[in-house]
Design a protein around this motif. Structure first.
Motif, PDB file in Angstrom:
ATOM      1  N   ILE A  50       0.317  20.681  19.823  1.00  0.00           N
ATOM      2  CA  ILE A  50      -0.153  19.725  18.827  1.00  0.00           C
ATOM      3  C   ILE A  50      -0.987  18.670  19.551  1.00  0.00           C
ATOM      4  O   ILE A  50      -0.657  18.258  20.668  1.00  0.00           O
ATOM      5  CB  ILE A  50       1.026  19.079  18.080  1.00  0.00           C
ATOM      6  N   VAL A  51      -2.054  18.204  18.894  1.00  0.00           N
ATOM      7  CA  VAL A  51      -2.955  17.239  19.518  1.00  0.00           C
ATOM      8  C   VAL A  51      -2.631  15.838  19.018  1.00  0.00           C
ATOM      9  O   VAL A  51      -2.508  15.606  17.812  1.00  0.00           O
ATOM     10  CB  VAL A  51      -4.426  17.577  19.229  1.00  0.00           C
ATOM     11  N   ALA A  52      -2.493  14.907  19.954  1.00  0.00           N
ATOM     12  CA  ALA A  52      -2.273  13.494  19.648  1.00  0.00           C
ATOM     13  C   ALA A  52      -3.499  12.697  20.076  1.00  0.00           C
ATOM     14  O   ALA A  52      -4.145  13.017  21.078  1.00  0.00           O
ATOM     15  CB  ALA A  52      -1.037  12.970  20.364  1.00  0.00           C
ATOM     16  N   GLY A  53      -3.789  11.657  19.321  1.00  0.00           N
ATOM     17  CA  GLY A  53      -4.887  10.763  19.681  1.00  0.00           C
ATOM     18  C   GLY A  53      -4.361   9.382  20.016  1.00  0.00           C
ATOM     19  O   GLY A  53      -3.410   8.899  19.392  1.00  0.00           O
ATOM     20  N   ILE A  54      -4.948   8.721  21.029  1.00  0.00           N
ATOM     21  CA  ILE A  54      -4.584   7.360  21.411  1.00  0.00           C
ATOM     22  C   ILE A  54      -5.774   6.468  21.110  1.00  0.00           C
ATOM     23  O   ILE A  54      -6.896   6.731  21.560  1.00  0.00           O
ATOM     24  CB  ILE A  54      -4.197   7.276  22.896  1.00  0.00           C
ATOM     25  N   PHE A  55      -5.513   5.369  20.347  1.00  0.00           N
ATOM     26  CA  PHE A  55      -6.592   4.533  19.836  1.00  0.00           C
ATOM     27  C   PHE A  55      -6.353   3.071  20.191  1.00  0.00           C
ATOM     28  O   PHE A  55      -5.216   2.619  20.316  1.00  0.00           O
ATOM     29  CB  PHE A  55      -6.690   4.665  18.311  1.00  0.00           C
ATOM     30  N   ASP A  56      -7.464   2.335  20.328  1.00  0.00           N
ATOM     31  CA  ASP A  56      -7.433   0.889  20.519  1.00  0.00           C
ATOM     32  C   ASP A  56      -7.233   0.235  19.157  1.00  0.00           C
ATOM     33  O   ASP A  56      -8.005   0.473  18.218  1.00  0.00           O
ATOM     34  CB  ASP A  56      -8.757   0.439  21.149  1.00  0.00           C
ATOM     35  N   LYS A  57      -6.201  -0.626  19.006  1.00  0.00           N
ATOM     36  CA  LYS A  57      -5.925  -1.240  17.713  1.00  0.00           C
ATOM     37  C   LYS A  57      -7.046  -2.175  17.281  1.00  0.00           C
ATOM     38  O   LYS A  57      -7.320  -2.324  16.088  1.00  0.00           O
ATOM     39  CB  LYS A  57      -4.598  -2.012  17.759  1.00  0.00           C
ATOM     40  N   ALA A  58      -7.681  -2.828  18.241  1.00  0.00           N
ATOM     41  CA  ALA A  58      -8.710  -3.812  17.893  1.00  0.00           C
ATOM     42  C   ALA A  58      -9.975  -3.153  17.355  1.00  0.00           C
ATOM     43  O   ALA A  58     -10.635  -3.692  16.461  1.00  0.00           O
ATOM     44  CB  ALA A  58      -9.037  -4.670  19.107  1.00  0.00           C
ATOM     45  N   THR A  59     -10.328  -1.982  17.891  1.00  0.00           N
ATOM     46  CA  THR A  59     -11.606  -1.350  17.532  1.00  0.00           C
ATOM     47  C   THR A  59     -11.449  -0.005  16.846  1.00  0.00           C
ATOM     48  O   THR A  59     -12.423   0.546  16.339  1.00  0.00           O
ATOM     49  CB  THR A  59     -12.454  -1.148  18.801  1.00  0.00           C
TER      50      THR A  59
END
Length: 641
Positions: free
Chosen positions: A72-81
């Motif tokens: 399964i693929v997970a994504g990590i994101f910046d909360k601000a942008t």
């Protein structure tokens, strides 16, 4: 956790099974995956390495095998942008079944798999330094078709979501791991009965945790595109059916609720069916929220056989204990036991007793059962009454405070045991203990210092020790060298231990071997140990430093500096035997050398009692005396013939 189709199958006649399955299969598209729920977890490992885990709960009865992903693929994101920083492929590493609280309550239509997708990732300080923090998301469709509290469950997706802080703060490393929510169980709820479950977690960093109910996230995946690559927030939520919402996800009296501080989930469901719900666990450090994790899960509500709760009563000192009004006093010489009586209105109920401390943790105070704590109530309508005895330890001590103990009885009813609890308040006082006395013939002890005893070389030294106790407690005298064995240096310790009295003799005749090897002395620890059936045994200690006494050196080296070898019998020769420090063990006279004023060696002798008459030549001469330990003595002498 349940699928309505399987429940219907269990309740229809065999002849109807085939036609029923045909109807269900026609109504259920193959895209349905029957995902029960799950959560994300991020744990610090070492350096910049963290372990990212997706726990996925999967319907083992009705799940579409083709939808059981191997990764399964997970994504990590910046909360601000909302900018994606990493895309992580999590491989399937574990596939197990979720357990029931009581395996005997298992039903064939409810079986859940726990799938773990795990991978180590790198969160470097250069990239993950935003004060706003970050989030991880996994998107997957679809949910169980039979869910009854959301609209279009077969087309509803799930977004698994967590938030975490920057890995560096104010220029320093900032380490955080996700709270570990209590593992899910395979239990179901019974219509009209209280259901309880502990969702409370543990935080590896000691952060404060707070729990609330949230509407499960739907996200961007669809039945047509069930496993897309994760997209950035915001994520849509599921749509509740009429009359239900975030604070009323499972209808009941009371409806589904969670304790903010403990994570204890409760509901007394008023409707049959399969219900999805969402729980959020937020973590705070120094009062500031730093992260959160969410768990989606399902609860199936069934019609269960009637089950009445058991009852437990407590007797103390021959009287019925009144919870909230009485305080049991555990006193020296008095009764230390409680009598417990427990029963159940239902025949063939198996009951189990437990006792759990409420506001104390000292095992020396916690009581224990001295009789069996389980039994079966067999008489219908005329229930048996089982008994047990719970006794406090002799040394139980509540330290002047009121301690509380929960006495709990549970039956073996389904889906969860029915219980009854009596909270017992008690004060416990341990029996008094005496303090033994140690007396010795060593020099008096000065507080804060170690007593030093100087013993002359090759001279026997003895000391006596006496231990006494006003109570008849066993006493033992011991001696131990610090970093050495007593016998190895010739020390001898003989003890006669006994009840209320112990005596011992210490003896030592020091040798040069001990003096040379231990010039700073030998530390010996003497101890008087009290034992027996006492609550607070005492150990009285005394430490002595034994030093081999060096023979007294002269106050000052005062050698003669004039000799008159003229035959009158006075000052005829130069000698230093009486002026030099005495020989002692490794410090022995090595030799004397006498030189002219121009540095020429005139005389030399290895004998301490040397005598030099000047050789008949007047003048000033210089001498050097050496010892085997490296000490040196210099001087001059004038010869006047």
């Amino acid at each position: 956790m349940y699928n309505l189709a399987s429940v219907l199958v269990a309740r229809v006649q065999p002849w109807a099974l085939l036609s029923l399955w045909l109807v269900l299969l026609a109504a259920s598209p193959a895209r349905a995956t029957h995902i029960v729920g799950g959560e994300l977890d991020l744990q610090y490992k070492t350096g910049s390495t963290y372990t990212l885990t997706l726990t996925l709960y999967f319907d083992a009865i009705n799940g579409n095998a083709a939808a059981l992903d191997q990764s399964i693929v997970a994504g990590i994101f910046d909360k601000a942008t909302n900018r994606e920083l990493q895309s992580v492929t999590l491989p399937l590493t574990s596939n197990t079944f979720v357990s029931y609280t009581n395996p005997a309550c298992a039903v064939g239509s409810l079986s859940t798999r726990k799938l773990l997708y795990v991978k180590d990732i790198t969160l470097d300080a250069a990239t993950y330094a935003s004060a706003s923090g970050y989030y991880v998301a996994v998107e997957r469709c679809c949910r169980n078709l039979a869910i009854s509290n959301i609209v279009n469950p077969g087309g509803a997706a799930q977004t698994f979501y967590l938030e975490f802080p920057a890995v560096v703060r104010n220029g320093a490393s900032f380490i955080d791991s996700t709270p570990r929510i209590f593992p899910a169980l395979g239990d179901y709820a019974c219509l009209g009965n209280l259901f309880y479950y502990d969702f409370g977690g543990q935080d590896p960093d000691g952060d404060s945790l707070a729990y609330d109910l949230v509407t499960p996230l739907n996200g961007h995946s669809t039945a047509a595109n069930p496993a897309p690559l994760p997209a950035a927030a915001p994520y849509s939520t599921v749509t509740w059916t009429t009359g239900l919402g975030t604070t009323n996800q499972i209808p009941g009296s009371p409806p589904l609720a969670i304790d903010t501080h403990t994570g204890r989930l409760t509901v007394r469901p008023s409707r049959l069916g399969l219900f999805v719900f969402g729980v959020r666990c937020s973590e705070y450090r120094k009062g500031v929220k730093i992260g959160e994790t969410r768990r989606d899960f399902q609860l199936y509500v069934l019609n269960c056989p009637s089950n009445n709760p058991p009852v437990v009563t407590v007797q103390a000192n021959g009287r019925a204990y009144r919870a909230g009004r009485d305080t049991v006093r555990i006193l020296p010489g008095g009764s230390r036991c409680l009598t417990l009586r427990y029963t159940d209105p239902d025949p063939n109920s198996v009951l189990t007793l437990t006792a759990a401390p409420v506001n104390f943790s000292d095992p020396a105070t916690a009581p224990s059962f001295t009789t069996t704590t389980s039994g079966t109530v067999r008489a219908s309508g005329q229930p048996d009454t089982l008994t047990a005895t719970l006794c406090f330890p002799t040394c139980a001590d509540s330290k002047g405070k009121v301690y509380y103990l929960n006495v709990l009885v549970a039956d073996n009813g389904c889906a969860l045991p029915k219980r009854d609890t009596v909270r017992v308040a008690f004060l416990a006082t341990p029996p008094p203990s005496s303090v033994p006395v140690l007396t010795t013939s060593f020099p008096p002890e000065v507080a804060g210092t170690t007593t030093t005893v100087r013993v002359a070389l090759n001279q026997p030294y003895t000391a006596t020790l006496l231990g006494t106790d006003t109570a008849p407690n066993p006493l033992a005298l011991t001696a131990a060298g610090e970093g050495f064995d007593l016998a190895s240096v010739g020390m001898n310790f003989q003890a006669q231990n006994g009840t209320g009295r112990a005596t011992a003799t210490f003896a030592w005749t020091p040798t040069c071997g001990a003096a040379t090897a231990n010039p700073d002395g030998l530390l010996v620890h003497f101890a008087l140990t009290q034992s027996g059936t006492i609550c607070t045994p005492h150990i009285i200690t005394r430490t002595i430093r034994f030093v081999v006494a060096r023979p007294a050196d002269s106050l000052a080296f005062r050698p003669p500096n004039i000799i008159t070898p003229n035959g009158d019998g006075l000052n005829e020769a130069f000698t230093l035997d009486q002026a030099l420090p005495p020989n002692f063990c490794a410090s022995q006279f090595a030799g004397v050398s006498i030189f002219s004023r121009w540095g020429r060696l005139i005389y030399q002798s290895p004998t301490r009692s040397f005598r030099w008459d000047g050789g008949g030549v007047g003048g000033i001469y210089y001498y050097l005396v050496t010892f085997t330990d490296g000490r040196r003595f210099k001087g001059w002498v004038e010869v006047m013939p």
